[in-house]
Write a protein that holds these residues in place. Structure first.
Motif, mmCIF file in Angstrom:
data_model
loop_
_atom_site.group_PDB
_atom_site.id
_atom_site.type_symbol
_atom_site.label_atom_id
_atom_site.label_comp_id
_atom_site.label_asym_id
_atom_site.label_seq_id
_atom_site.Cartn_x
_atom_site.Cartn_y
_atom_site.Cartn_z
ATOM 1 N N THR A 15 37.074 38.446 24.808
ATOM 2 C CA THR A 15 37.240 37.208 24.055
ATOM 3 C C THR A 15 35.936 37.028 23.283
ATOM 4 O OG1 THR A 15 36.285 35.850 25.798
ATOM 5 C CG2 THR A 15 38.665 36.235 25.907
ATOM 6 N N SER A 16 35.789 35.919 22.561
ATOM 7 C CA SER A 16 34.587 35.785 21.725
ATOM 8 C C SER A 16 33.320 35.829 22.572
ATOM 9 C CB SER A 16 34.651 34.514 20.894
ATOM 10 O OG SER A 16 34.907 33.430 21.756
ATOM 11 N N ASN A 17 33.373 35.362 23.810
ATOM 12 C CA ASN A 17 32.129 35.342 24.596
ATOM 13 C C ASN A 17 32.293 35.862 26.020
ATOM 14 O OD1 ASN A 17 33.666 33.362 25.540
ATOM 15 N ND2 ASN A 17 32.211 31.674 25.219
ATOM 16 N N ASN A 18 33.354 36.587 26.280
ATOM 17 C CA ASN A 18 33.566 37.036 27.652
ATOM 18 C C ASN A 18 34.309 38.369 27.707
ATOM 19 O OD1 ASN A 18 33.062 36.427 30.321
ATOM 20 N ND2 ASN A 18 33.955 34.373 30.139
ATOM 21 N N VAL A 19 34.136 39.039 28.828
ATOM 22 C CA VAL A 19 34.943 40.230 29.111
ATOM 23 C C VAL A 19 35.831 39.875 30.286
ATOM 24 C CG1 VAL A 19 34.856 42.562 30.053
ATOM 25 C CG2 VAL A 19 33.250 41.885 28.267
ATOM 26 N N LEU A 20 37.133 40.090 30.128
ATOM 27 C CA LEU A 20 38.076 39.706 31.188
ATOM 28 C C LEU A 20 38.816 40.934 31.684
ATOM 29 C CD1 LEU A 20 39.542 36.539 29.430
ATOM 30 C CD2 LEU A 20 37.709 36.619 31.140
ATOM 31 N N LEU A 21 38.948 41.014 32.996
ATOM 32 C CA LEU A 21 39.625 42.162 33.612
ATOM 33 C C LEU A 21 40.986 41.701 34.134
ATOM 34 C CD1 LEU A 21 38.314 44.960 33.910
ATOM 35 C CD2 LEU A 21 37.697 44.349 36.237
ATOM 36 N N LEU A 22 41.953 42.593 34.017
ATOM 37 C CA LEU A 22 43.326 42.238 34.407
ATOM 38 C C LEU A 22 43.572 42.501 35.896
ATOM 39 C CD1 LEU A 22 46.270 41.497 33.618
ATOM 40 C CD2 LEU A 22 46.610 43.928 33.095
ATOM 41 N N PHE A 23 44.089 41.502 36.590
ATOM 42 C CA PHE A 23 44.486 41.662 37.996
ATOM 43 C C PHE A 23 45.940 41.250 38.162
ATOM 44 C CE2 PHE A 23 39.939 41.266 38.083
ATOM 45 C CZ PHE A 23 39.586 42.296 38.942
ATOM 46 N N LEU A 24 46.624 41.987 39.030
ATOM 47 C CA LEU A 24 48.017 41.665 39.323
ATOM 48 C C LEU A 24 48.060 40.936 40.655
ATOM 49 C CD1 LEU A 24 49.506 45.141 38.358
ATOM 50 C CD2 LEU A 24 49.408 43.066 36.955
ATOM 51 N N VAL A 25 48.923 39.930 40.751
ATOM 52 C CA VAL A 25 49.031 39.146 41.991
ATOM 53 C C VAL A 25 50.144 39.767 42.828
ATOM 54 C CG1 VAL A 25 49.364 36.849 42.965
ATOM 55 C CG2 VAL A 25 48.353 37.106 40.673
ATOM 56 N N ASN A 28 51.632 39.268 48.766
ATOM 57 C CA ASN A 28 50.830 38.538 49.759
ATOM 58 C C ASN A 28 49.683 37.757 49.093
ATOM 59 O OD1 ASN A 28 49.331 40.707 49.028
ATOM 60 N ND2 ASN A 28 48.902 41.444 51.095
ATOM 61 N N ASN A 29 49.807 37.561 47.791
ATOM 62 C CA ASN A 29 48.874 36.736 47.025
ATOM 63 C C ASN A 29 47.479 37.340 46.846
ATOM 64 O OD1 ASN A 29 49.376 34.600 45.487
ATOM 65 N ND2 ASN A 29 48.804 33.030 47.000
ATOM 66 N N GLU A 30 47.358 38.651 47.057
ATOM 67 C CA GLU A 30 46.055 39.302 46.826
ATOM 68 C C GLU A 30 45.996 39.808 45.389
ATOM 69 O OE1 GLU A 30 43.608 39.155 48.638
ATOM 70 O OE2 GLU A 30 44.409 38.759 50.650
ATOM 71 N N LEU A 31 44.752 39.975 44.904
ATOM 72 C CA LEU A 31 44.578 40.494 43.541
ATOM 73 C C LEU A 31 44.363 42.002 43.586
ATOM 74 C CD1 LEU A 31 42.191 37.733 42.158
ATOM 75 C CD2 LEU A 31 44.627 38.015 41.694
ATOM 76 N N ASP A 32 45.132 42.708 42.804
ATOM 77 C CA ASP A 32 45.061 44.174 42.785
ATOM 78 C C ASP A 32 45.025 44.623 41.327
ATOM 79 O OD1 ASP A 32 45.012 46.744 43.688
ATOM 80 O OD2 ASP A 32 46.925 46.656 44.755
ATOM 81 N N GLY A 105 52.668 37.806 39.463
ATOM 82 C CA GLY A 105 51.988 37.271 38.283
ATOM 83 C C GLY A 105 50.756 38.073 37.964
ATOM 84 N N TYR A 106 49.936 37.555 37.058
ATOM 85 C CA TYR A 106 48.701 38.261 36.703
ATOM 86 C C TYR A 106 47.622 37.261 36.324
ATOM 87 C CZ TYR A 106 50.009 37.462 31.804
ATOM 88 O OH TYR A 106 50.336 36.889 30.608
ATOM 89 N N ALA A 114 36.027 37.469 39.306
ATOM 90 C CA ALA A 114 36.580 38.647 39.993
ATOM 91 C C ALA A 114 35.833 38.893 41.304
ATOM 92 C CB ALA A 114 36.494 39.863 39.088
ATOM 93 N N MET A 115 34.505 38.784 41.273
ATOM 94 C CA MET A 115 33.722 39.042 42.487
ATOM 95 C C MET A 115 34.051 38.025 43.584
ATOM 96 S SD MET A 115 32.007 41.787 42.271
ATOM 97 C CE MET A 115 30.780 41.809 43.564
ATOM 98 N N SER A 116 34.379 36.808 43.203
ATOM 99 C CA SER A 116 34.643 35.826 44.261
ATOM 100 C C SER A 116 36.103 35.846 44.722
ATOM 101 C CB SER A 116 34.213 34.426 43.827
ATOM 102 O OG SER A 116 35.148 33.914 42.917
ATOM 103 N N LYS A 117 37.004 36.317 43.867
ATOM 104 C CA LYS A 117 38.432 36.208 44.240
ATOM 105 C C LYS A 117 39.054 37.500 44.773
ATOM 106 C CE LYS A 117 39.639 32.228 41.568
ATOM 107 N NZ LYS A 117 39.346 31.758 40.246
ATOM 108 N N VAL A 118 38.483 38.645 44.380
ATOM 109 C CA VAL A 118 39.109 39.908 44.795
ATOM 110 C C VAL A 118 38.737 40.208 46.247
ATOM 111 C CG1 VAL A 118 39.126 42.412 44.419
ATOM 112 C CG2 VAL A 118 39.205 40.854 42.475
ATOM 113 N N LYS A 119 39.738 40.548 47.062
ATOM 114 C CA LYS A 119 39.469 40.806 48.488
ATOM 115 C C LYS A 119 39.484 42.310 48.817
ATOM 116 C CE LYS A 119 39.087 36.492 49.822
ATOM 117 N NZ LYS A 119 38.683 36.040 48.494
ATOM 118 N N TYR A 120 40.335 43.072 48.113
ATOM 119 C CA TYR A 120 40.427 44.506 48.442
ATOM 120 C C TYR A 120 39.064 45.164 48.213
ATOM 121 C CZ TYR A 120 45.512 44.116 48.566
ATOM 122 O OH TYR A 120 46.790 43.764 48.879
#
Ligand code: URA
Length: 320
Positions: A15-25, A28-32, A105-106, A114-120
């Motif tokens: 985006t104009s000021n960020n880099v965003l990485l795609l995660f799939l939900v 069991n509600n984990e991000l992968d 979802g995604y 990402a560092m705070s939400k990803v568990k795997y």
């Protein structure tokens, strides 16, 4: 014990000021991230592309040279399973993703999210490196974009107008710097693919170095017609870009091929006298040797000296 081999890919957008990485939900509600089993006769890269397409609807091309893997054990029932997953990296301009039945979802997340939400663990452990690589890739693309425009903006441009970008991983520990591309390099727009490239490959073998682990480039990244030595002005203009490229890659070692490379990077060197020497500046090792074209011109003599240099460099360059 069972063995499982998978492949997948990190997908990012800017985006104009960020880099965003795609995660799939997942259910069991984990991000992968999109990944799955490698089918028979499939290459890892093909698996990763297919899985990304199946799980997100995105058609992607991978960022060159980014390839990471994780390995771990887990239990499926009572059976111990060894799993190896290979990861690639891709950029997309699309923000809308079509998830398959496997996910609910995604989410597009920046580094902190990402560092705070990803568990795997196998995903999380790679996140700093993934974001770091994206930063280098974006910076190098911007830099090369400006470098490519030089031939149109600099007055009295006498070099070729084909820009020959450096090649290799943007986090390489070793960089190899030549003088300027030759005719083959100009045509293929790749460094060291002609006769000098064959000599370089031979030298790399002596030092037990894999070419695809190195970042290879030249001081001047445009062909000087008739293979002449680039002028002092041409070196001056191009060197600025080389310094910025070095700042993107931040190599621990720089192998300098020939006088133009040595004098652009450290100065006061005469290769015929100083070859085989290793100099240290600001924590970086600079290794001095001949340009492969010299080996081609002198028949055997320089080739032998160059081989001795690379044999000596082998221990110096022993980096993981
Ligand atoms: N010589 C160089 O210095 N660079 C190349 O890319 C090829 C030959």
């Amino acid at each position: 014990m069972r063995f499982e081999y998978s492949a997948g890919g990190f997908v990012y957008r800017k985006t104009s000021n960020n880099v965003l990485l795609l995660f799939l939900v997942s259910e069991n509600n984990e991000l992968d991230i999109p990944k799955g089993h490698i089918e028979k006769n499939e290459r890892t890269e093909e698996t990763a592309k297919r899985e990304i397409k199946e799980e997100t609807g995105l058609d992607v091309d991978f960022v060159p040279y980014f390839k990471e893997h994780t390995e771990y054990f887990f239990y499926r029932g009572k059976e111990r399973t060894f799993k190896r997953v290979v990861f690639f990296l891709a950029k997309t301009n699309r923000r809308d993703v079509r998830v398959s039945y496997e996910h609910s979802g995604y989410k597009w997340l920046n580094f902190e999210e990402a560092m705070s939400k990803v568990k795997y663990k196998d995903i999380k452990i790679l996140l700093p490196e993934v974001f770091d690589y994206i930063d280098r890739y974006e910076r190098m693309n911007r830099l090369n974009g400006d470098y490519t425009a030089l031939s149109k903006t600099v007055k009295n441009w006498h070099l070729s107008t084909n820009f020959v970008p450096g090649e290799g991983p943007l986090n390489a520990k070793i960089m190899v710097v030549g003088q300027a591309p030759g005719r083959n390099e100009d045509q293929q727009r790749k460094p060291f693919v002609g006769r000098s490239g064959l000599v370089l490959n031979e030298m790399l073998k002596v030092a037990k170095l894999k070419r695809d682990r190195l970042y290879i480039t030249s001081v001047v990244q445009y062909y000087p017609p008739k293979n002449r030595t680039p002028s002092r002005e041409e070196v001056g203009v191009c060197k600025e870009f080389l310094m910025k490229q070095i700042d993107v890659i931040k190599p621990m070692n720089i192998v300098m091929l020939g006088d133009v490379a040595c004098n652009s990077l450290i100065g006061g060197v005469k290769v015929s006298r100083d070859h085989g020497r290793v100099m240290r500046r600001d924590g970086v090792k600079y290794l001095i040797t001949f340009h492969p074209a010299m080996a081609l011109r002198s028949k055997n003599k320089v080739a032998v000296l160059m081989k001795n240099d690379f044999a000596k460099f082998k221990d110096e360059l022993n980096v993981k």
